[in-house]
Design a protein around this motif. Structure first.
Motif, mmCIF file in Angstrom:
data_model
loop_
_atom_site.group_PDB
_atom_site.id
_atom_site.type_symbol
_atom_site.label_atom_id
_atom_site.label_comp_id
_atom_site.label_asym_id
_atom_site.label_seq_id
_atom_site.Cartn_x
_atom_site.Cartn_y
_atom_site.Cartn_z
ATOM 1 N N ALA A 236 0.830 -1.203 0.000
ATOM 2 C CA ALA A 236 0.000 0.000 0.000
ATOM 3 C C ALA A 236 0.867 1.256 0.000
ATOM 4 O O ALA A 236 0.595 2.225 -0.722
ATOM 5 C CB ALA A 236 -0.929 -0.011 1.219
ATOM 6 N N ASP A 237 1.952 1.227 0.774
ATOM 7 C CA ASP A 237 2.869 2.370 0.814
ATOM 8 C C ASP A 237 3.589 2.551 -0.523
ATOM 9 O O ASP A 237 3.817 3.685 -0.966
ATOM 10 C CB ASP A 237 3.900 2.177 1.929
ATOM 11 C CG ASP A 237 3.278 2.209 3.320
ATOM 12 O OD1 ASP A 237 2.142 2.711 3.459
ATOM 13 O OD2 ASP A 237 3.927 1.720 4.267
ATOM 14 N N ALA A 238 3.947 1.438 -1.173
ATOM 15 C CA ALA A 238 4.619 1.520 -2.477
ATOM 16 C C ALA A 238 3.703 2.132 -3.529
ATOM 17 O O ALA A 238 4.152 2.900 -4.392
ATOM 18 C CB ALA A 238 5.086 0.130 -2.913
ATOM 19 N N ALA A 257 -3.903 -7.883 -9.981
ATOM 20 C CA ALA A 257 -4.904 -6.838 -10.209
ATOM 21 C C ALA A 257 -6.110 -7.047 -9.305
ATOM 22 O O ALA A 257 -6.624 -6.100 -8.693
ATOM 23 C CB ALA A 257 -5.333 -6.848 -11.670
ATOM 24 N N ARG A 258 -6.565 -8.275 -9.197
ATOM 25 C CA ARG A 258 -7.746 -8.573 -8.393
ATOM 26 C C ARG A 258 -7.474 -8.298 -6.912
ATOM 27 O O ARG A 258 -8.341 -7.780 -6.199
ATOM 28 C CB ARG A 258 -8.147 -10.032 -8.610
ATOM 29 C CG ARG A 258 -9.542 -10.382 -8.128
ATOM 30 C CD ARG A 258 -9.976 -11.714 -8.691
ATOM 31 N NE ARG A 258 -11.291 -12.070 -8.176
ATOM 32 C CZ ARG A 258 -11.587 -13.239 -7.620
ATOM 33 N NH1 ARG A 258 -10.657 -14.157 -7.491
ATOM 34 N NH2 ARG A 258 -12.803 -13.493 -7.189
ATOM 35 N N ALA A 259 -6.272 -8.618 -6.447
ATOM 36 C CA ALA A 259 -5.928 -8.345 -5.047
ATOM 37 C C ALA A 259 -5.924 -6.847 -4.772
ATOM 38 O O ALA A 259 -6.492 -6.385 -3.767
ATOM 39 C CB ALA A 259 -4.568 -8.958 -4.719
ATOM 40 N N LEU A 260 -5.282 -6.064 -5.641
ATOM 41 C CA LEU A 260 -5.222 -4.617 -5.438
ATOM 42 C C LEU A 260 -6.612 -3.980 -5.458
ATOM 43 O O LEU A 260 -6.947 -3.149 -4.609
ATOM 44 C CB LEU A 260 -4.340 -3.981 -6.511
ATOM 45 C CG LEU A 260 -2.842 -4.268 -6.433
ATOM 46 C CD1 LEU A 260 -2.144 -3.773 -7.697
ATOM 47 C CD2 LEU A 260 -2.230 -3.620 -5.191
ATOM 48 N N ARG A 279 -4.913 0.877 1.638
ATOM 49 C CA ARG A 279 -4.626 0.350 2.964
ATOM 50 C C ARG A 279 -4.335 -1.145 2.869
ATOM 51 O O ARG A 279 -4.797 -1.817 1.954
ATOM 52 C CB ARG A 279 -5.821 0.549 3.895
ATOM 53 C CG ARG A 279 -6.167 1.992 4.196
ATOM 54 C CD ARG A 279 -7.440 2.037 5.027
ATOM 55 N NE ARG A 279 -7.853 3.405 5.327
ATOM 56 C CZ ARG A 279 -9.013 3.707 5.897
ATOM 57 N NH1 ARG A 279 -9.868 2.750 6.216
ATOM 58 N NH2 ARG A 279 -9.322 4.966 6.145
ATOM 59 N N ALA A 280 -3.612 -1.658 3.852
ATOM 60 C CA ALA A 280 -3.412 -3.094 3.951
ATOM 61 C C ALA A 280 -4.776 -3.777 4.082
ATOM 62 O O ALA A 280 -5.696 -3.242 4.704
ATOM 63 C CB ALA A 280 -2.538 -3.423 5.155
ATOM 64 N N VAL A 297 -6.987 1.385 -8.650
ATOM 65 C CA VAL A 297 -5.542 1.305 -8.408
ATOM 66 C C VAL A 297 -4.761 1.177 -9.707
ATOM 67 O O VAL A 297 -3.731 1.828 -9.888
ATOM 68 C CB VAL A 297 -5.211 0.115 -7.476
ATOM 69 C CG1 VAL A 297 -3.714 0.081 -7.161
ATOM 70 C CG2 VAL A 297 -6.018 0.176 -6.190
ATOM 71 N N LEU A 298 -5.240 0.367 -10.622
ATOM 72 C CA LEU A 298 -4.446 -0.018 -11.796
ATOM 73 C C LEU A 298 -4.349 1.062 -12.861
ATOM 74 O O LEU A 298 -5.336 1.727 -13.182
ATOM 75 C CB LEU A 298 -5.057 -1.265 -12.449
ATOM 76 C CG LEU A 298 -4.311 -2.575 -12.191
ATOM 77 C CD1 LEU A 298 -4.316 -2.889 -10.708
ATOM 78 C CD2 LEU A 298 -4.913 -3.694 -12.985
#
Length: 374
Positions: A236-238, A257-260, A279-280, A297-298
């Protein structure tokens, strides 16, 4: 109002000989079809990837490790059984697919690999709850076989034990490889680092459901299979650092992708607004991404070519648009790219990403480039 999407909207004709049965001789030896943010196609090779990314870009990898989840055996009656472990739920207990002439009921003992017995405790939906006589991972490692996808026609060989596994695999639990990552070797990872491309990791334990066809006509009726994912705070920080530096967030594989996106969805469910810092997160995800989905995100995706009518083809159509993906796949078939797990790769840039103003990488002189269809 547009008609509802159906599975037929994601079909394409694929000659069977284009389904790769073995990996390329070298991990990085595959071809790479680049679909850029303007919808143009560029024929490249995977070794070009490091030159196509920029400093401050972030690649997010899935570090799940494929377990030797396939076992054969028999019942006390002598009937043959085949077991594919889907998920380990306790050290000595797992949920599994069981193929047998007659479905085994609670209390049935299965002799596996002619070495040990497991007991059927019951069922959870389509999966059987099995009690093992010891540590499941240890028994699978000693007696199981690598669970190759159904479209690969040979039984798992020594080559598959190594090549159907990413070089950065760490967390055991997948029964299918995050195949976009199979193209990366240690030399490519170093080249990316030298080019200033950051990397981060998520874990999503890929289940056998990734190969399950969509069995309803309208996509809105499909129930997505569940998979366990973890997005650590370091990742998340990256993502936040990449955004702050003007870099792109590019997932390596649809599982990353699905995880993010699942982590972003979890954050929104907790009251966070879109595009705020990730966030985590962890948990089961049944996120089903289809055209019309808004990615949080992507900005891009490195991926392989996917099965017709599959949920993965629907996901990339959501990212790039249905028409550009249709053109890309028609081009890949015409140019004899290799398909599926052991096949070639794509780099897809989202047309909605913030880097639209950036110039696309110039193609080598011998590279065929096509523009969007009129």
């Amino acid at each position: 109002m547009s008609p509802p999407l159906t599975v037929a909207d994601f079909d394409y004709a694929l000659p069977p000989e284009l389904i790769a049965q073995h990996p390329s001789p070298e991990r990085g030896g595959s071809r790479l079809l680049h679909l850029d943010a303007q919808g143009r196609l560029h024929d490249r090779v995977f070794a070009d990837l490091a030159t196509m990314l920029r400093p401050h870009d972030l690649l997010v990898f899935n570090d799940t490790r494929v377990i030797k989840a396939r076992l054969t055996g028999h019942k006390a009656s002598g009937g043959k059984v085949e077991v594919l472990v889907e998920r380990i739920v306790e050290a000595d207990r797992a949920l599994a697919h069981v193929r047998a002439s007659k479905s085994p009921g609670p209390g049935t003992v299965l002799r596996l690999a002619d070495r040990f017995d497991v007991t059927v405790l019951g069922r959870e939906g389509a999966l059987f709850d099995l009690r093992f006589p010891g540590d499941v991972l240890d028994l699978l490692q000693a007696h199981g076989a690598t669970p190759l996808p159904p479209y690969i026609t040979h039984a798992a060989e020594t080559e598959d034990d190594e090549r159907y596994q990413t070089v950065y695999a760490r967390a055991p639990g997948a029964v299918a490889a995050p195949t976009a990552g199979l193209h990366f070797d240690t030399a490519m990872m170093q080249r990316l680092e030298d080019a200033g491309v950051a990397r981060a990791f998520v874990t999503l334990h890929v289940g056998a459901g990734t190969f399950k066809p969509v069995q309803v006509e309208q996509l809105s009726d499909h129930v997505m299979h569940a998979e366990w994912y973890t997005v650590p705070q370091a990742t998340a920080d990256a993502v936040a650092r990449a955004r702050a530096a003007g870099g792109r967030v590019i997932a390596v594989g649809t599982t990353s992708a699905r995880a993010l996106e699942s982590a972003a969805a979890q954050a929104q469910a907790q009251g966070q607004t879109p595009r705020q810092p990730l966030r985590a997160a962890q948990g089961d995800t049944q996120l089903f991404i289809t055209p019309g989905y808004r990615f949080q995100v992507l900005d891009g995706l490195v991926t392989n070519f996917h099965l017709p009518q599959s949920t993965l083809l629907m996901m990339i159509s959501a990212l790039a648009g249905m028409e550009p993906i249709r053109r890309a796949y028609a081009h890949a078939v015409a140019e004899r790219y290799r398909f599926f797990s052991y096949g070639d790769a794509m780099l897809i840039e989202s047309p909605l990403a913030a880097f639209l103003s950036a110039p696309a990488p110039s193609a080598p002189p011998d590279t065929a480039v096509s523009g969007p269809a009129a």
